[in-house]
Design an enzyme around this catalytic site. Structure first.
Site, mmCIF file in Angstrom:
data_model
loop_
_atom_site.group_PDB
_atom_site.id
_atom_site.type_symbol
_atom_site.label_atom_id
_atom_site.label_comp_id
_atom_site.label_asym_id
_atom_site.label_seq_id
_atom_site.Cartn_x
_atom_site.Cartn_y
_atom_site.Cartn_z
ATOM 1 N N GLU A 83 0.844 -1.188 0.000
ATOM 2 C CA GLU A 83 0.000 0.000 0.000
ATOM 3 C C GLU A 83 0.885 1.245 0.000
ATOM 4 O OE1 GLU A 83 -2.494 0.402 3.620
ATOM 5 O OE2 GLU A 83 -1.700 -1.535 4.199
ATOM 6 N N CYS A 120 -3.762 -3.714 4.124
ATOM 7 C CA CYS A 120 -2.830 -4.725 4.668
ATOM 8 C C CYS A 120 -3.207 -6.154 4.292
ATOM 9 C CB CYS A 120 -2.761 -4.607 6.183
ATOM 10 S SG CYS A 120 -2.449 -2.939 6.757
ATOM 11 N N HIS A 244 -3.242 -10.033 11.952
ATOM 12 C CA HIS A 244 -2.653 -8.797 11.424
ATOM 13 C C HIS A 244 -2.296 -7.922 12.633
ATOM 14 C CE1 HIS A 244 -1.865 -5.076 9.502
ATOM 15 N NE2 HIS A 244 -2.937 -4.490 10.022
HETATM 16 N N1 CAA Z 1 1.109 3.237 30.264
HETATM 17 C C1 CAA Z 1 0.442 2.141 29.819
HETATM 18 N N2 CAA Z 1 -0.537 2.210 28.877
HETATM 19 C C2 CAA Z 1 -0.858 3.428 28.376
HETATM 20 C C3 CAA Z 1 -0.225 4.614 28.814
HETATM 21 C C4 CAA Z 1 0.812 4.481 29.802
HETATM 22 N N3 CAA Z 1 1.483 5.542 30.243
HETATM 23 N N4 CAA Z 1 -0.747 5.655 28.137
HETATM 24 C C5 CAA Z 1 -1.708 5.155 27.310
HETATM 25 N N5 CAA Z 1 -1.772 3.812 27.455
HETATM 26 C C6 CAA Z 1 -2.622 2.868 26.736
HETATM 27 C C7 CAA Z 1 -4.046 3.349 26.525
HETATM 28 O O1 CAA Z 1 -4.862 3.051 27.630
HETATM 29 C C8 CAA Z 1 -4.422 2.572 25.268
HETATM 30 O O2 CAA Z 1 -4.719 1.234 25.628
HETATM 31 P P1 CAA Z 1 -6.181 0.616 25.330
HETATM 32 O O3 CAA Z 1 -6.436 0.836 23.856
HETATM 33 O O4 CAA Z 1 -6.047 -0.809 25.686
HETATM 34 O O5 CAA Z 1 -7.122 1.407 26.168
HETATM 35 C C9 CAA Z 1 -3.106 2.499 24.478
HETATM 36 O O6 CAA Z 1 -2.082 2.777 25.421
HETATM 37 C C10 CAA Z 1 -3.005 3.538 23.365
HETATM 38 O O7 CAA Z 1 -3.264 4.793 23.922
HETATM 39 P P2 CAA Z 1 -4.263 5.786 23.181
HETATM 40 O O8 CAA Z 1 -5.538 5.069 22.810
HETATM 41 O O9 CAA Z 1 -4.373 7.047 23.964
HETATM 42 O O10 CAA Z 1 -3.405 6.062 21.878
HETATM 43 P P3 CAA Z 1 -3.681 7.037 20.679
HETATM 44 O O11 CAA Z 1 -5.127 7.443 20.617
HETATM 45 O O12 CAA Z 1 -2.677 8.118 20.696
HETATM 46 O O13 CAA Z 1 -3.347 6.091 19.442
HETATM 47 C C11 CAA Z 1 -4.336 4.707 17.778
HETATM 48 C C12 CAA Z 1 -3.947 4.817 19.247
HETATM 49 C C13 CAA Z 1 -5.481 5.664 17.476
HETATM 50 C C14 CAA Z 1 -4.761 3.272 17.473
HETATM 51 C C15 CAA Z 1 -3.113 5.100 16.927
HETATM 52 O O14 CAA Z 1 -2.006 4.305 17.240
HETATM 53 C C16 CAA Z 1 -3.367 5.035 15.444
HETATM 54 O O15 CAA Z 1 -4.030 5.885 14.847
HETATM 55 N N6 CAA Z 1 -2.775 4.017 14.757
HETATM 56 C C17 CAA Z 1 -2.886 3.869 13.318
HETATM 57 C C18 CAA Z 1 -4.153 3.170 12.917
HETATM 58 C C19 CAA Z 1 -4.132 1.722 13.334
HETATM 59 O O16 CAA Z 1 -3.105 1.084 13.446
HETATM 60 N N7 CAA Z 1 -5.321 1.156 13.536
HETATM 61 C C20 CAA Z 1 -5.455 -0.248 13.874
HETATM 62 C C21 CAA Z 1 -6.638 -0.881 13.194
HETATM 63 S S1 CAA Z 1 -6.576 -0.555 11.436
HETATM 64 C C22 CAA Z 1 -5.390 -1.648 10.847
HETATM 65 O O17 CAA Z 1 -5.025 -2.575 11.511
HETATM 66 C C23 CAA Z 1 -4.827 -1.413 9.490
HETATM 67 C C24 CAA Z 1 -3.436 -0.895 9.628
HETATM 68 O O18 CAA Z 1 -2.486 -1.652 9.620
HETATM 69 C C25 CAA Z 1 -3.237 0.551 9.779
#
Ligand code: CAA
Length: 445
Positions: A83, A120, A244
């Protein structure tokens, strides 16, 4: 019927490393635990200045051909899933073949080449294509090379930035394979979704939170569909379940959902329905708040049980070992999860011969696919050939300023003038642009 499946595989990681706890978290002003515990990632791989999706793909394929003693005439098909493509017409597989032809006698003039796109999941779709091609008897005794290659980069300060990664997985698909035999049993969950897009742009537009829910929803449908084909299945039937893995925290959620969902028919939904006093129709699951909340509560308590924790430690955790160190490789990610699980099993003396793996692929946009594959004799020798630990150890450890520079380079910034961080050796490298805007490559001895 002759077995068809993955005969061998090679993994090529981008040669640079960004340490999330030591380098990225302090620069972002974040607690490292968010990355190491929350997302479950320690580091990301990045391509050096002279690396891209073609060099990583060609280098992985070259290692595969060398190790298996193949010449171009043995290969009837080269499929590249990505991709991160840079051309809407000329497929990456033609560049890869061009690279390989520089170092082999002979050529791939009679091989069918293509490029697959569905986020993916297209790596798994390409495996399907190769399997179908051989099953249809069109391969004339030849094998297919399937390559999943990506530079999974996000815009700076996008929530996805911590999940970046880059690398390629090359797989040889043949009759009488030495690693896993693929099967015709598959389940799909597919819907028109807007969770992650790259509309003619280098970095994705992502609705990160939504993308997590879409992944889970499609995976649940794919599991249902798979169970309708495979019959009565149970989580304990599979010694490894590679998912994945955009980041291991996503798989933590998917595994909990999968576990609950697979055993649903036997106890969970009936138990929950009895508790709340009614059994909703399947199509009403999402809108029936009482049922949904009760299921969530049940799942949360389920994942706290020793039985679940043991199952997770044996079946899921080993599949995350490579991903933790390299980040998201998009199309390659489920395939490094399989490799990590098999590698861990070999290193720990687990006997997997004849056992089935449940492989759960996903692509945004969105589609999940679940299939079973059987581990075949020879798998231990094959998986022992992987040198990914060595490659990971040898990566150049970037400072944050260097990370910022290399991120610009891979934003296809033609003006970026950055020195390479490592010296290429016995590999293909990017060698500048041709007169029609095509990319040039050469082999460095
Ligand atoms: N200690 C321990 N854990 C902590 C922490 C700390 N200090 N601070 C935060 N966390 C935890 C949170 O509780 C959260 O865990 P849970 O989801 O289990 O509640 C985790 O860390 C992540 O924290 P946030 O949710 O606050 O993180 P974020 O909002 O900044 O980012 C995300 C998360 C939105 C998924 C981001 O990583 C993202 O946009 N990623 C790209 C998209 C993606 O990968 N999506 C996955 C599904 S799509 C897919 O799979 C296709 C692909 O390959 C892209």
């Amino acid at each position: 019927m002759t077995a068809v499946g993955i005969d061998a595989m090679e993994i090529w990681t981008g040669k640079l490393k960004l340490d999330l706890a030591e380098t990225f978290a302090p620069a972002q002003g974040d607690d490292p635990g968010k990355y190491t515990k929350g997302l479950g990632l320690h580091a990301s791989s990045f391509p050096d200045v002279y690396e891209d999706i073609v060099t990583m793909a060609a280098n992985a394929a070259h290692r595969l051909m060398e190790r298996k003693g193949l010449v171009p005439d043995d290969v009837g098909r080269i499929d590249v899933a990505t991709e991160s493509s840079f051309d809407n017409s000329k497929p990456v597989s033609t560049y890869v073949a061009g690279c390989l032809e520089q170092v082999y006698d002979g050529d791939f003039h009679h091989a069918n080449k293509g490029e697959r796109k569905f986020a993916c999941i297209s790596g798994t779709q390409s495996l399907d294509d190769a399997y179908n091609w051989i099953r249809a008897g069109r391969n004339r005794g030849r094998s297919a090379i399937v390559i999943a290659t990506d530079t999974a980069l996000y815009a700076r300060d996008d929530p996805g930035e911590a999940t970046q990664g880059a690398g390629a997985v090359a797989m040889l698909v043949s009759e009488d394979p030495d690693l896993v035999e693929l099967s015709a049993e598959q389940g799909f969950g597919s819907a028109d979704e807007t969770d992650f897009l790259k509309p003619n742009q280098q970095f994705p537009s992502v609705d990160g939170k939504r993308s997590v829910n879409v992944y889970l929803a499609r995976m649940r449908e794919a599991l249902d569909d798979f169970a309708s084909v495979a019959g009565d299945i149970h989580p304990d039937d599979y010694p490894l379940i590679p998912f994945h893995t955009p980041f291991p925290g996503m798989v933590r959620k998917a595994a909990a959902l999968g576990y609950r969902h697979i055993i649903r028919g036997t106890d969970v939904e009936d138990a929950v329905a009895a508790e709340i006093g009614h059994q909703p129709m399947r199509e009403d699951f999402e809108t029936d708040d009482a049922f949904r909340d009760a299921i969530r509560e049940y799942t949360d308590s389920l994942t706290e049980t020793e039985r679940y924790k043991d199952w997770y430690a044996d079946t899921i955790d080993p599949t995350l070992e490579i991903s933790r160190e390299v980040g998201n490789w998009y199309t390659g990610s489920v395939h490094i999860a399989r490799a990590a699980g098999l590698k861990h099993a070999r290193e720990n003396g687990r006997d997997l011969e004849g056992k089935q793996l449940l492989v759960a692929s996903y692509g945004s946009g969105a589609q999940a696919e679940v299939h079973a594959e059987t581990v075949v004799p020879g798998w231990e020798e094959e998986i022992a050939q992987l040198n990914i630990d060595e490659q990971n150890r040898e990566r150049y450890d970037l400072s944050f300023e260097e990370y910022e520079q290399i991120h610009d380079v891979h934003n296809h910034d033609m003006e970026a003038d950055v020195e390479e961080f490592t010296a290429p050796e016995s590999e293909f490298v990017f060698d500048g642009w041709g007169r029609m805007g095509e990319r040039k490559y050469r082999y460095v001895e």
